[in-house]
Motif scaffolding. Structure first.
Motif, PDB file in Angstrom:
ATOM      1  N   ALA A 226       0.814  -1.214   0.000  1.00 50.22           N
ATOM      2  CA  ALA A 226       0.000   0.000   0.000  1.00 50.22           C
ATOM      3  C   ALA A 226       0.850   1.268   0.000  1.00 50.22           C
ATOM      4  CB  ALA A 226      -0.926   0.015   1.217  1.00 50.22           C
ATOM      5  N   ALA A 227       2.147   1.094  -0.092  1.00 51.29           N
ATOM      6  CA  ALA A 227       3.049   2.246  -0.067  1.00 51.29           C
ATOM      7  C   ALA A 227       3.109   2.917  -1.439  1.00 51.29           C
ATOM      8  CB  ALA A 227       4.446   1.811   0.354  1.00 51.29           C
ATOM      9  N   GLU A 228       3.471   4.172  -1.438  1.00 46.14           N
ATOM     10  CA  GLU A 228       3.645   4.886  -2.704  1.00 46.14           C
ATOM     11  C   GLU A 228       4.760   4.247  -3.519  1.00 46.14           C
ATOM     12  OE1 GLU A 228       3.021   7.812  -5.648  1.00 46.14           O
ATOM     13  OE2 GLU A 228       1.784   7.096  -4.003  1.00 46.14           O
ATOM     14  N   LEU A 241       2.230   6.330   2.293  1.00 53.23           N
ATOM     15  CA  LEU A 241       1.254   5.485   1.645  1.00 53.23           C
ATOM     16  C   LEU A 241       0.944   6.011   0.245  1.00 53.23           C
ATOM     17  CD1 LEU A 241      -1.187   4.972   4.632  1.00 53.23           C
ATOM     18  CD2 LEU A 241       0.244   3.211   3.594  1.00 53.23           C
ATOM     19  N   ALA A 242       0.408   5.148  -0.589  1.00 53.20           N
ATOM     20  CA  ALA A 242       0.008   5.556  -1.940  1.00 53.20           C
ATOM     21  C   ALA A 242      -0.967   6.718  -1.852  1.00 53.20           C
ATOM     22  CB  ALA A 242      -0.634   4.385  -2.671  1.00 53.20           C
ATOM     23  N   VAL A 243      -0.895   7.620  -2.804  1.00 56.57           N
ATOM     24  CA  VAL A 243      -1.730   8.819  -2.762  1.00 56.57           C
ATOM     25  C   VAL A 243      -3.143   8.555  -3.280  1.00 56.57           C
ATOM     26  CG1 VAL A 243       0.247  10.355  -2.957  1.00 56.57           C
ATOM     27  CG2 VAL A 243      -0.917   9.565  -5.039  1.00 56.57           C
ATOM     28  N   ASP A 249      -5.180  -1.126  -0.494  1.00 59.05           N
ATOM     29  CA  ASP A 249      -4.944  -2.487  -0.971  1.00 59.05           C
ATOM     30  C   ASP A 249      -4.657  -3.435   0.183  1.00 59.05           C
ATOM     31  OD1 ASP A 249      -5.207  -1.748  -3.611  1.00 59.05           O
ATOM     32  OD2 ASP A 249      -3.174  -2.366  -4.202  1.00 59.05           O
ATOM     33  N   GLN A 250      -5.116  -4.665   0.021  1.00 56.71           N
ATOM     34  CA  GLN A 250      -4.695  -5.761   0.887  1.00 56.71           C
ATOM     35  C   GLN A 250      -3.723  -6.632   0.091  1.00 56.71           C
ATOM     36  OE1 GLN A 250      -8.295  -7.860   2.131  1.00 56.71           O
ATOM     37  NE2 GLN A 250      -9.411  -5.958   1.728  1.00 56.71           N
ATOM     38  N   PRO A 251      -2.735  -7.243   0.744  1.00 57.06           N
ATOM     39  CA  PRO A 251      -1.916  -8.220   0.021  1.00 57.06           C
ATOM     40  C   PRO A 251      -2.823  -9.308  -0.550  1.00 57.06           C
ATOM     41  CG  PRO A 251      -0.917  -7.690   2.133  1.00 57.06           C
ATOM     42  CD  PRO A 251      -2.288  -7.073   2.146  1.00 57.06           C
ATOM     43  N   VAL A 252      -2.623  -9.653  -1.804  1.00 54.55           N
ATOM     44  CA  VAL A 252      -3.563 -10.541  -2.484  1.00 54.55           C
ATOM     45  C   VAL A 252      -2.939 -11.890  -2.814  1.00 54.55           C
ATOM     46  CG1 VAL A 252      -4.754  -8.557  -3.485  1.00 54.55           C
ATOM     47  CG2 VAL A 252      -2.964  -9.718  -4.801  1.00 54.55           C
TER      48      VAL A 252
END
Length: 353
Positions: A226-228, A241-243, A249-252
């Motif tokens: 979920a990081a940028e 975190l992502a903008v 997001d969850q790890p999928v």
């Protein structure tokens, strides 16, 4: 003779040995999706470099769902279940907030709110949902198509009522995305399981969030994905975190997402509008046939057909190779692009004895 995109897809991608009318439980995976999963399984077994899966497949699925949902990929978060996405939204509400939902709504849509214990849950019949929105309603949580009987909500009326009273909306499109055109941007949040009419493997799900609504969601699942800049965020706390919606997001599960990408590509190539016309046409034919043999289905134009009180016929239909489901006492059949008029006739023949 010219064939339609649906005819071509059915001929090349599906080979069911049954009369499969159970997409509301789980959709059939096209051959291309099965091959993608099998390839990754083989790679995992061989230990080759790409065996773990790829971030590219996740982004392809994100973009594929965004195309079907009518939003930009930046508005889509990925995960593994509708309940987890709903839980994130539930966590954003202040104590005492009122959540309005239809009576008999699917558990994953309402339970994350109900189990908090400090929210005010209010349930009303689906037909009266729009009229029940009132000042103080914080969120209207509902499905586009009801799981138990396929009824389709009055989407325009609910959105208008929510806007008039300042309430947010959370639409569950699990039983509709793939046959009913979806405008996800018209709702604050949408949550969707990807293994029904989207024909992906189980373990794929989607959350869409408007830019305004993003400000209220807590990033409970914050991890390096979920990081940028994910690959610079693998150790220690994530610094940024992502903008966009990817921050949720969850790890999928890679196997599921490798299969979902080609399924969404197939659906986009056929077109949801075409599927809507085709699937609801089959459903209408089934309703008419049911009436001719003395059964009354839930009325409507849904691709999902339910017959109240007939759920006990499900085991016998399964023995005859007709796959349907029993939900809330109803016999439930669902029609999708891989079904034909022959499927309708076969189900009616078995029901008529």
């Amino acid at each position: 003779m010219e064939t339609s995109a649906i005819d071509r897809a059915r001929a090349t991608e599906f080979a069911s040995g049954t009369t499969y009318l159970n997409t509301s439980t789980c959709g059939l995976m096209p051959r291309r999706a099965v091959e993608a999963v099998r390839t990754l399984v083989d790679q995992c077994a061989a230990g080759v470099r790409g065996g773990a899966g790829s971030a590219e497949s996740i982004e392809a699925v994100r973009a594929g769902f965004a195309r079907i949902a009518g939003v930009a990929p930046a508005r889509v978060a990925v995960g593994g279940s509708v309940a987890a996405h709903a839980g994130l939204i539930a966590a954003s509400l202040p104590p005492g907030a009122e959540v309005l939902a239809p009576t008999g709504e699917f558990s994953s849509v309402v339970s994350p709110f109900a189990v908090r214990g400090d929210l005010r849950m209010r349930y009303v019949p689906l037909a009266g949902l729009a009229d029940a929105v009132r000042p103080g309603t914080a969120l209207v949580a509902f499905s586009a198509a009801q799981s138990a009987d396929g009824r389709v909500a009055d989407l325009d009326a609910v959105r208008a009522a929510a806007a008039a009273h300042g309430a947010r909306t959370m639409l569950d499109a699990s039983q509709s995305a793939g046959w009913l055109p979806l405008d996800a941007g018209a709702y604050d949040y949408t949550v969707t399981g990807g293994y029904k009419f989207l024909m992906g493997p189980r373990g794929t799900s989607f959350l869409t969030v408007t830019e305004e609504a993003q400000e209220n969601l807590p990033p409970l699942y914050a991890s390096w994905v979920a990081a940028e800049d994910p690959w610079s965020s693998t150790y220690g706390p994530v610094e940024k975190l992502a903008v966009d919606a990817r921050r949720f997001d969850q790890p999928v599960a890679f196997l599921a997402y490798h299969g979902a990408a080609p399924s969404l590509d197939l659906l986009a190539a056929v077109g949801v509008d075409a599927v809507y016309t085709y699937a609801t046409g089959l459903a209408a034919r089934f309703r008419e046939g049911l009436a001719s043999i003395g059964y009354e289905a839930v009325p409507g134009t849904s691709a999902i057909v339910a017959v109240p009180g007939l759920g006990g016929r499900e085991p016998g239909l399964a023995e005859a190779g007709v796959m349907v489901s029993a939900r809330a006492g109803n016999l439930r059949a669902a029609f999708h692009l891989y079904n034909t008029g022959a499927d309708v006739d076969r189900a009616l023949d078995v029901l008529s004895g």
